[in-house]
Enzyme design. Structure first.
Site, PDB file in Angstrom:
ATOM      1  N   HIS A 166       1.078  -1.304  -0.073  1.00 41.27           N
ATOM      2  CA  HIS A 166       0.211  -0.032   0.095  1.00 41.27           C
ATOM      3  C   HIS A 166       0.852   1.178  -0.198  1.00 41.27           C
ATOM      4  O   HIS A 166       0.215   2.329   0.217  1.00 41.27           O
ATOM      5  CB  HIS A 166      -1.035  -0.098   1.464  1.00 41.27           C
ATOM      6  CG  HIS A 166      -2.080  -0.919   1.209  1.00 41.27           C
ATOM      7  ND1 HIS A 166      -1.909  -2.228   1.414  1.00 41.27           N
ATOM      8  CD2 HIS A 166      -3.388  -0.752   0.642  1.00 41.27           C
ATOM      9  CE1 HIS A 166      -2.876  -2.695   1.310  1.00 41.27           C
ATOM     10  NE2 HIS A 166      -4.063  -1.980   0.977  1.00 41.27           N
ATOM     11  N   GLY A 215      -1.305  -2.225  -5.746  1.00 40.82           N
ATOM     12  CA  GLY A 215      -1.915  -3.325  -5.457  1.00 40.82           C
ATOM     13  C   GLY A 215      -3.266  -2.648  -5.027  1.00 40.82           C
ATOM     14  O   GLY A 215      -4.412  -3.489  -5.284  1.00 40.82           O
ATOM     15  N   HIS A 216      -3.614  -1.479  -4.446  1.00 37.26           N
ATOM     16  CA  HIS A 216      -4.739  -0.726  -4.056  1.00 37.26           C
ATOM     17  C   HIS A 216      -4.674   0.469  -5.073  1.00 37.26           C
ATOM     18  O   HIS A 216      -3.883   1.392  -4.681  1.00 37.26           O
ATOM     19  CB  HIS A 216      -4.838  -0.434  -2.452  1.00 37.26           C
ATOM     20  CG  HIS A 216      -6.301  -0.118  -2.267  1.00 37.26           C
ATOM     21  ND1 HIS A 216      -6.740   0.783  -2.778  1.00 37.26           N
ATOM     22  CD2 HIS A 216      -6.937  -0.776  -1.153  1.00 37.26           C
ATOM     23  CE1 HIS A 216      -8.158   0.818  -2.248  1.00 37.26           C
ATOM     24  NE2 HIS A 216      -8.228  -0.059  -1.254  1.00 37.26           N
ATOM     25  N   HIS A 268     -11.795  -6.778  -5.756  1.00 38.25           N
ATOM     26  CA  HIS A 268     -12.092  -5.826  -4.872  1.00 38.25           C
ATOM     27  C   HIS A 268     -12.852  -4.748  -5.096  1.00 38.25           C
ATOM     28  O   HIS A 268     -12.218  -3.812  -5.895  1.00 38.25           O
ATOM     29  CB  HIS A 268     -10.874  -5.364  -3.978  1.00 38.25           C
ATOM     30  CG  HIS A 268     -10.820  -4.711  -2.616  1.00 38.25           C
ATOM     31  ND1 HIS A 268     -11.083  -3.293  -2.430  1.00 38.25           N
ATOM     32  CD2 HIS A 268     -10.555  -5.286  -1.408  1.00 38.25           C
ATOM     33  CE1 HIS A 268     -11.229  -2.926  -1.447  1.00 38.25           C
ATOM     34  NE2 HIS A 268     -10.959  -4.049  -0.553  1.00 38.25           N
ATOM     35  N   GLU A 320     -14.011  -8.553  -0.060  1.00 38.12           N
ATOM     36  CA  GLU A 320     -14.537  -7.300  -0.397  1.00 38.12           C
ATOM     37  C   GLU A 320     -15.189  -7.247  -1.747  1.00 38.12           C
ATOM     38  O   GLU A 320     -14.761  -5.939  -2.311  1.00 38.12           O
ATOM     39  CB  GLU A 320     -13.962  -6.284   0.414  1.00 38.12           C
ATOM     40  CG  GLU A 320     -13.521  -6.328   2.006  1.00 38.12           C
ATOM     41  CD  GLU A 320     -12.515  -5.408   2.469  1.00 38.12           C
ATOM     42  OE1 GLU A 320     -12.812  -4.905   3.579  1.00 38.12           O
ATOM     43  OE2 GLU A 320     -11.932  -4.811   1.856  1.00 38.12           O
ATOM     44  N   GLU A 336     -19.321  -2.358   0.777  1.00 36.84           N
ATOM     45  CA  GLU A 336     -18.712  -1.415   1.639  1.00 36.84           C
ATOM     46  C   GLU A 336     -19.071   0.009   1.285  1.00 36.84           C
ATOM     47  O   GLU A 336     -19.395   0.376   0.327  1.00 36.84           O
ATOM     48  CB  GLU A 336     -17.087  -1.682   1.360  1.00 36.84           C
ATOM     49  CG  GLU A 336     -16.155  -1.094   2.482  1.00 36.84           C
ATOM     50  CD  GLU A 336     -14.821  -1.193   2.349  1.00 36.84           C
ATOM     51  OE1 GLU A 336     -13.770  -0.499   2.582  1.00 36.84           O
ATOM     52  OE2 GLU A 336     -14.380  -2.301   1.538  1.00 36.84           O
ATOM     53  N   CYS A 338     -17.205   2.463   1.347  1.00 34.63           N
ATOM     54  CA  CYS A 338     -16.056   3.098   0.607  1.00 34.63           C
ATOM     55  C   CYS A 338     -16.290   2.616  -0.943  1.00 34.63           C
ATOM     56  O   CYS A 338     -16.087   3.625  -1.708  1.00 34.63           O
ATOM     57  CB  CYS A 338     -14.622   2.664   1.028  1.00 34.63           C
ATOM     58  SG  CYS A 338     -14.164   3.361   2.575  1.00 34.63           S
ATOM     59  N   CYS A 404     -11.072   2.771   6.897  1.00 27.77           N
ATOM     60  CA  CYS A 404     -11.197   3.675   5.852  1.00 27.77           C
ATOM     61  C   CYS A 404     -12.450   4.161   5.515  1.00 27.77           C
ATOM     62  O   CYS A 404     -12.579   5.515   5.021  1.00 27.77           O
ATOM     63  CB  CYS A 404     -10.871   2.811   4.499  1.00 27.77           C
ATOM     64  SG  CYS A 404     -11.849   1.242   4.594  1.00 27.77           S
ATOM     65  N   CYS A 405     -13.689   3.663   6.082  1.00 24.54           N
ATOM     66  CA  CYS A 405     -14.855   4.393   5.932  1.00 24.54           C
ATOM     67  C   CYS A 405     -15.274   5.488   6.717  1.00 24.54           C
ATOM     68  O   CYS A 405     -15.775   6.561   6.064  1.00 24.54           O
ATOM     69  CB  CYS A 405     -16.012   3.171   6.034  1.00 24.54           C
ATOM     70  SG  CYS A 405     -15.996   1.607   4.902  1.00 24.54           S
TER      71      CYS A 405
END
Length: 797
Positions: A166, A215-216, A268, A320, A336, A338, A404-405
């Site tokens: 990340h 990756g994200h 994801h 997710e 989710e 997000c 994160c949310c």
């Protein structure tokens, strides 16, 4: 997203010597949220709660959970002092939680000056800057303890970026927050940090340098935003490089194919929505049609096969992630928060590209339902997943280990005014309906003042008034929502059960206009004078929605919708606290505005039937009063049953089951999640059924236990165990072994049996034993080495 809106409309930026010259751009331009001032009863209070409650409490949580301390520890290491605690963050992306809340605070400062908050944000920026390494690297998960970084980080920089480090994700949120702060305050203290970090990325990655893809995702969106802010083309080129580097890896992070070849949304869901938003940015800023073709095909797949009625995306908790086409379970729906935010980012970009109201239809559906459901009405607690059905196992939380949310909510809520209007040349697009004032700049530098009066979403009457000194010719594009045209979503995934004959109406100064639409808009071309009024009336009958017959979970069921609002039945409002056993009302369903309920909502009232099994196996039907509330407002009064989709006939219903020994017992466990699932009255489909289950994760290879306690001595001779196992999706497996004990004379005594202790999947494992009379029964479970475990059901006789 807010300052994406500002950056699009900026003509001169302090970081450049002149206007940023963009060879390509979106066709449509947002009206910045700073130019739109909402005063309505729906959004204005929510935005104020975000400012006064959510942002301060989220900043406090960042302090309490050591997220600020991580930067202090990293700075101490850089000074050669070494922190007193060299432990790295719990997750390598914990830094982004602080970035996102600073972004939200910056948005707040743009429209509501607050010297105290401004000073505190400057303090946090100084803390962050002190943790930045000399070459621009900023990642506390490594800097705190370079010899022993976080286990996901890798021994060297970037080596696990395509897995779970990340590092680029952290950089992306850093840049997004810094641009927000710069646009809000004009200060360079944060954006200098971000530019230093971005320049490191430019030196590190690119053709002839290191090849990688995140990756994200989010760095792609952030670099496009930084390009808009600075005019430095290298940032846009690097965003495109990261996109072009994808392929040959896993679907989980959308790296299974080059992005221009992807046509089905997989993996994801948050990562995917950020990727697709970044692809749209690069398509707009480079003019590369391949990106646009791909992102259009992906949108068709999501809207046609993978989106929930609430606008949520990401069906499964495992990864997710998006499920397969038409895989849309309700109780185990992940959705989710997000991902809802990302879905709106993506749909708005596609609107800016195509000037088509269908993207606003999806944005509005998500916004009013599956996005704001993610935050409580008081702004203090949140949902991570947003299911469409519950037995009471779901509840809101003030924070999460993966947080994160909450940060995403704080930065998104203040942006809502920026989605109301947009412009294209001499045209104004009225997209969302919310009372307030707007100053809208058109070509030639002239400003149109437009006011909007409405009680939307509870009323469909909307009035636009041209303000003083706004006389000029322009086109006003008034959106006619798809739901007002017998189309709940721009695909055949959902449909209204009955077509209404009530039609919208539109007038200018009392003179009716034709409702002929172009891409979902009625276009009004005229020379406007101050005081001109446009009145739009959108009928809001209560509608029953049905799903495409390929959505197996929703067959024989209907959902209720009024205007843009999707409704649910919640136990708090219905007899006996039960809603999973009721049939959808067949007669009249009447809307009622209730000012004292859930901060003021329109409820739906009618008569339904509850179903319950009898001792002889028959089903008893009982007429009872029925109430539905807006889905976004559920779980604000504690735990309880909830359902969006209601059975329309007995065949598809779930009658209440008779109580059992197990369901009447009190459950305690050695830890884990959702212990109420163990003795809930439900029937698992298989060991992988994720609708309601108990698990001990993240414990692995340990001895765990579950106890039943009875109100009085009870004689038991048989136990049935249905194990949870998510092989190929998660880390729970059937146990290595187990045993059963009863409480006798102050001690646990194993039951006497000649049966084997079964560990078969997808079935009940029955254990018959010599009858025992006891107040308590204990199940002891030895988990497999390296694996966790769980239970679907534990029943007794």
């Amino acid at each position: 997203m807010i300052f994406f809106l500002l950056a699009l409309t900026a003509t001169r930026l302090p970081y450049t010597t002149g206007p940023v010259n963009l060879a390509h751009d979106y066709a449509v331009h947002p009206v910045p949220f700073t130019a739109v001032h909402l005063t309505d009863k729906f959004w204005a209070p929510k935005i104020e709660i975000n400012r006064t409650v959510s942002i301060p409490t989220a900043l406090q949580k960042c302090e309490e959970t050591q997220r600020v301390q991580h930067f202090l520890d990293a700075a101490a290491t850089l000074r050669g002092e070494g922190p007193s605690n060299k432990a790295t963050p719990g997750y390598p992306f914990d830094d982004t939680d602080l970035y996102k809340v600073i972004e939200g605070a910056s948005y707040s400062l743009s429209v509501h000056p607050d010297p105290k908050l401004d000073a505190y944000v400057d303090h946090l920026i100084a803390v962050i800057g002190a943790a930045q390494e000399s070459d621009g690297y900023l990642y506390t998960a490594r800097t705190i303890n370079p010899a022993k970084p976080h286990e996901w980080s890798g021994k060297e920089r970037w080596v696990l970026e395509q897995d779970n480090s990340h590092e680029l994700y952290d950089s992306g949120h850093l840049i997004e927050a810094a641009v927000a702060h710069f646009q809000a305050t004009g200060k360079r203290n944060f954006i200098d940090i971000a530019i230093k970090n971005a320049d490191l990325l430019v030196r590190t990655f690119g053709p002839g340098k290191r090849k990688a893809w995140p990756g994200h995702e989010i760095i792609e969106m952030a670099l496009a935003k930084l390009y808009r802010t600075t005019g430095n083309r290298q940032y846009l080129d690097l965003a495109k490089f990261f996109l072009d580097s994808r392929g040959g890896s896993a679907e989980y992070w959308q790296a299974h194919k080059p992005v221009v070849e992807q046509t089905e949304a997989v993996g994801h869901a948050v990562r995917a929505s950020y990727l697709y938003s970044g692809m749209a940015d690069v398509a707009a800023l480079t003019g590369d049609q391949r990106y646009l073709n791909a992102v259009d095909a992906l949108w068709q797949n999501v809207v046609g096969k993978k989106i929930y009625l609430t606008g949520g995306i990401g069906a499964t908790a495992s990864g997710e992630a998006f499920g397969g086409n038409y895989e849309l379970p309700n109780m185990s729906a992940y959705n989710e928060t997000c991902a809802a935010v990302g879905n709106d980012y993506w749909n708005y970009r596609l609107f800016l590209m195509h000037a088509d109201a269908k993207y606003i239809d999806v944005l509005e559906r998500t916004l009013y339902n599956g996005l704001i459901s993610g935050v409580s009405l008081d702004g203090k607690t949140y949902f991570y997943p947003n299911p469409l059905e519950s037995r009471g196992q779901h509840q809101r939380s003030p924070w999460f280990g993966v947080a994160c949310c909450p940060g995403n909510i704080t930065r998104f809520m203040a942006s809502v005014p920026g989605y109301v209007y947009a412009t294209k040349g001499n045209q104004i697009y009225a997209n969302l309906f919310a009372g307030g004032q707007a100053d809208i700049k058109l070509d030639g530098g002239k400003t149109v003042h437009l006011s909007q009066e409405t009680n939307y979403p509870w009323s469909g009457k909307i009035t636009f008034t041209v303000g003083p000194k706004s006389a000029r010719a322009f086109d006003l594009h008034v959106r006619i929502p798809g739901w007002a045209q017998n189309r709940p979503i721009p695909s055949n995934l959902y449909a209204f059960q009955d077509q209404t004959t009530e039609q919208p109406s539109l007038s200018v100064n009392g003179k009716s206009l034709s409702l002929q639409t172009d891409k979902g808009y009625v276009v009004i071309h005229r020379s406007w004078k101050p005081g001109d009024r446009v009145e739009l009336n959108l009928p809001m009958p209560v509608r029953k929605v049905v799903a495409n017959n390929r959505v197996s979970e929703d067959q024989g069921k209907v959902a209720l919708q009024r205007g843009p609002i999707v409704y649910c039945a919640e136990g708090k409002d219905n007899p006996g606290g039960k809603v999973l056993n009721i049939l959808a009302p067949e007669g009249a369903i009447i809307p009622h505005y209730e000012a004292g309920l859930l901060h003021g909502v329109v409820t739906l009232k009618g008569t339904s039937k509850s179903l319950a099994f009898q001792a002889d196996g028959s089903v008893k039907e009982t007429a009872e009063a029925f109430t539905a509330i807006p889905y976004y407002a559920w779980a604000n009064r504690g735990r309880g049953e909830m359902a969006v989709w209601l059975a329309s006939d007995v065949k598809h219903a779930s009658p209440s089951m008779l109580p059992t020994l197990a369901s009447a017992a009190k459950v305690t466990t050695s830890g884990g999640s959702s212990p109420e699932a163990i003795n809930a009255l439900h029937e698992p489909k298989n060991s992988l059924d994720q609708s309601m289950y108990f698990h001990w994760w993240p414990k692995k290879g340990t001895r765990e236990w579950v106890e039943y306690a009875f109100a009085e001595p009870t004689t038991i001779h048989e136990a049935d165990l249905y194990w949870f196992d998510d092989t190929n999706l998660g880390e729970c497996r059937i146990p290595k072994s187990w045993r059963l004990m009863s409480w006798q004379g102050g001690a646990w005594v194993p039951v006497e049996t000649s049966d084997s202790f079964g560990v078969a999947k997808d079935t009940y494992n029955r254990l018959t034993f010599t009858p025992v009379t006891t107040l308590k029964l204990r199940l002891e479970v030895d988990l497999q080495a390296g694996w966790s475990g769980g239970i679907q059901q534990w029943r007794l006789r």
